[in-house]
Scaffold this motif. Sequence first.
Motif, PDB file in Angstrom:
ATOM      1  N   ASP A  16       0.856  -1.189   0.000  1.00  0.00           N
ATOM      2  CA  ASP A  16       0.000   0.000   0.000  1.00  0.00           C
ATOM      3  C   ASP A  16       0.892   1.239   0.000  1.00  0.00           C
ATOM      4  N   SER A  17       1.307   1.648  -1.180  1.00  0.00           N
ATOM      5  CA  SER A  17       2.330   2.690  -1.292  1.00  0.00           C
ATOM      6  C   SER A  17       2.032   3.728  -2.371  1.00  0.00           C
ATOM      7  N   VAL A  18       0.925   3.570  -3.106  1.00  0.00           N
ATOM      8  CA  VAL A  18       0.671   4.446  -4.255  1.00  0.00           C
ATOM      9  C   VAL A  18       0.500   5.892  -3.820  1.00  0.00           C
ATOM     10  N   ASP A  19      -0.306   6.139  -2.791  1.00  0.00           N
ATOM     11  CA  ASP A  19      -0.500   7.510  -2.321  1.00  0.00           C
ATOM     12  C   ASP A  19       0.802   8.124  -1.827  1.00  0.00           C
ATOM     13  N   ARG A  80      11.071  10.225   3.949  1.00  0.00           N
ATOM     14  CA  ARG A  80       9.804  10.646   4.532  1.00  0.00           C
ATOM     15  C   ARG A  80       8.673   9.637   4.401  1.00  0.00           C
ATOM     16  N   TYR A  81       8.752   8.761   3.392  1.00  0.00           N
ATOM     17  CA  TYR A  81       7.579   7.947   3.091  1.00  0.00           C
ATOM     18  C   TYR A  81       7.781   6.441   3.163  1.00  0.00           C
ATOM     19  N   LEU A  82       8.971   5.960   2.928  1.00  0.00           N
ATOM     20  CA  LEU A  82       9.187   4.525   2.768  1.00  0.00           C
ATOM     21  C   LEU A  82       8.701   3.722   3.969  1.00  0.00           C
ATOM     22  N   ASP A  83       8.988   4.200   5.176  1.00  0.00           N
ATOM     23  CA  ASP A  83       8.611   3.445   6.378  1.00  0.00           C
ATOM     24  C   ASP A  83       7.107   3.454   6.641  1.00  0.00           C
ATOM     25  N   LYS A  84       6.360   4.271   5.880  1.00  0.00           N
ATOM     26  CA  LYS A  84       4.899   4.305   6.040  1.00  0.00           C
ATOM     27  C   LYS A  84       4.204   3.267   5.161  1.00  0.00           C
ATOM     28  N   ALA A  85       4.932   2.681   4.238  1.00  0.00           N
ATOM     29  CA  ALA A  85       4.340   1.697   3.332  1.00  0.00           C
ATOM     30  C   ALA A  85       4.065   0.396   4.080  1.00  0.00           C
ATOM     31  N   LYS A  86       2.876  -0.159   3.870  1.00  0.00           N
ATOM     32  CA  LYS A  86       2.461  -1.373   4.565  1.00  0.00           C
ATOM     33  C   LYS A  86       1.959  -2.413   3.566  1.00  0.00           C
ATOM     34  N   PRO A  87       2.138  -3.690   3.879  1.00  0.00           N
ATOM     35  CA  PRO A  87       1.601  -4.735   2.995  1.00  0.00           C
ATOM     36  C   PRO A  87       0.082  -4.732   2.994  1.00  0.00           C
ATOM     37  N   PHE A  88      -0.501  -5.057   1.858  1.00  0.00           N
ATOM     38  CA  PHE A  88      -1.927  -5.333   1.811  1.00  0.00           C
ATOM     39  C   PHE A  88      -2.192  -6.669   2.504  1.00  0.00           C
ATOM     40  N   PRO A  89      -3.419  -6.911   2.946  1.00  0.00           N
ATOM     41  CA  PRO A  89      -3.735  -8.189   3.613  1.00  0.00           C
ATOM     42  C   PRO A  89      -3.481  -9.384   2.701  1.00  0.00           C
ATOM     43  N   GLY A  90      -2.894 -10.423   3.278  1.00  0.00           N
ATOM     44  CA  GLY A  90      -2.773 -11.700   2.591  1.00  0.00           C
ATOM     45  C   GLY A  90      -1.599 -11.866   1.655  1.00  0.00           C
ATOM     46  N   VAL A  91      -0.645 -10.931   1.678  1.00  0.00           N
ATOM     47  CA  VAL A  91       0.433 -10.997   0.682  1.00  0.00           C
ATOM     48  C   VAL A  91       1.282 -12.256   0.836  1.00  0.00           C
ATOM     49  N   ILE A 122       9.911  -5.419   3.924  1.00  0.00           N
ATOM     50  CA  ILE A 122       8.651  -4.960   4.499  1.00  0.00           C
ATOM     51  C   ILE A 122       7.572  -6.025   4.326  1.00  0.00           C
ATOM     52  N   LEU A 123       7.541  -6.638   3.150  1.00  0.00           N
ATOM     53  CA  LEU A 123       6.518  -7.634   2.834  1.00  0.00           C
ATOM     54  C   LEU A 123       6.810  -8.994   3.448  1.00  0.00           C
ATOM     55  N   GLY A 124       8.065  -9.244   3.812  1.00  0.00           N
ATOM     56  CA  GLY A 124       8.447 -10.526   4.386  1.00  0.00           C
ATOM     57  C   GLY A 124       8.334 -11.676   3.406  1.00  0.00           C
ATOM     58  N   ILE A 125       8.769 -11.461   2.167  1.00  0.00           N
ATOM     59  CA  ILE A 125       8.557 -12.461   1.117  1.00  0.00           C
ATOM     60  C   ILE A 125       9.835 -12.890   0.409  1.00  0.00           C
ATOM     61  N   ALA A 126      10.986 -12.393   0.835  1.00  0.00           N
ATOM     62  CA  ALA A 126      12.218 -12.634   0.077  1.00  0.00           C
ATOM     63  C   ALA A 126      12.491 -14.119  -0.118  1.00  0.00           C
ATOM     64  N   ASP A 127      12.127 -14.931   0.850  1.00  0.00           N
ATOM     65  CA  ASP A 127      12.393 -16.368   0.756  1.00  0.00           C
ATOM     66  C   ASP A 127      11.451 -17.091  -0.195  1.00  0.00           C
TER      67      ASP A 127
END
Length: 224
Positions: A16-19, A80-91, A122-127
Amino acid sequence: MPVKAVVFDIDGTLLDSVDLHAAAWSEAFAEFGIAVSPEAARRQIGKGGDRLLRAFLDEERVAREGERIEAYRSDLFKRRYLDKAKPFPGVRALLDRVRSEGQLVALASSGKAAEVEHYQKILGIADLVEVVVTSDDVESSKPAPDIFEATLSKLRGIAPAEAAAVGDTPYDAEAAGQAGLATIGLLCGGFPSEDLTRAGCIALFKDPQDLLACYGQSPLSPRA
């Protein structure tokens, strides 16, 4: 053909980073005396920075100031913005489902490599990811097909018809379509459903969680 690889966009699709990107672009343009509202910038998110600049500036100014504007935007976003980005549910659960079906996971983003590396944390998906392609790896960004063509090249032995893209913008669908991939559209990035359908999306879902819930009946299912 059964889907053997699923190629995900990141911004607006998994994250969730578009805005946040739109706000950073608007501020960056303002720093250089260019009036671009966050709403106007938002409609261009999904393209690479080079193409986004050309949506608002003529070629002469892009050549003169484009690199400085983009560098300022990149630094501003990180600060200013990167740390505000959050995963959408269920990623993570969605990508885990892809892997459990014996399919490969790839990321194909118009973002820079450093941003995409941070996004994976952030997404916890690298693996769970087999292949990553960013705008740093290609000459032309979305909606050109280069990013998806490079992804297919790294997914050795996977034909375009055996891969599917998941994205949130018309630019994802246009780029993937030119590379021979069908696209599943997600509405969580904020683009209207009619824009996604017009660009070529073959199915639409609310967000990653919705796609996960419907996976067995979706075009991504290897049994579809």
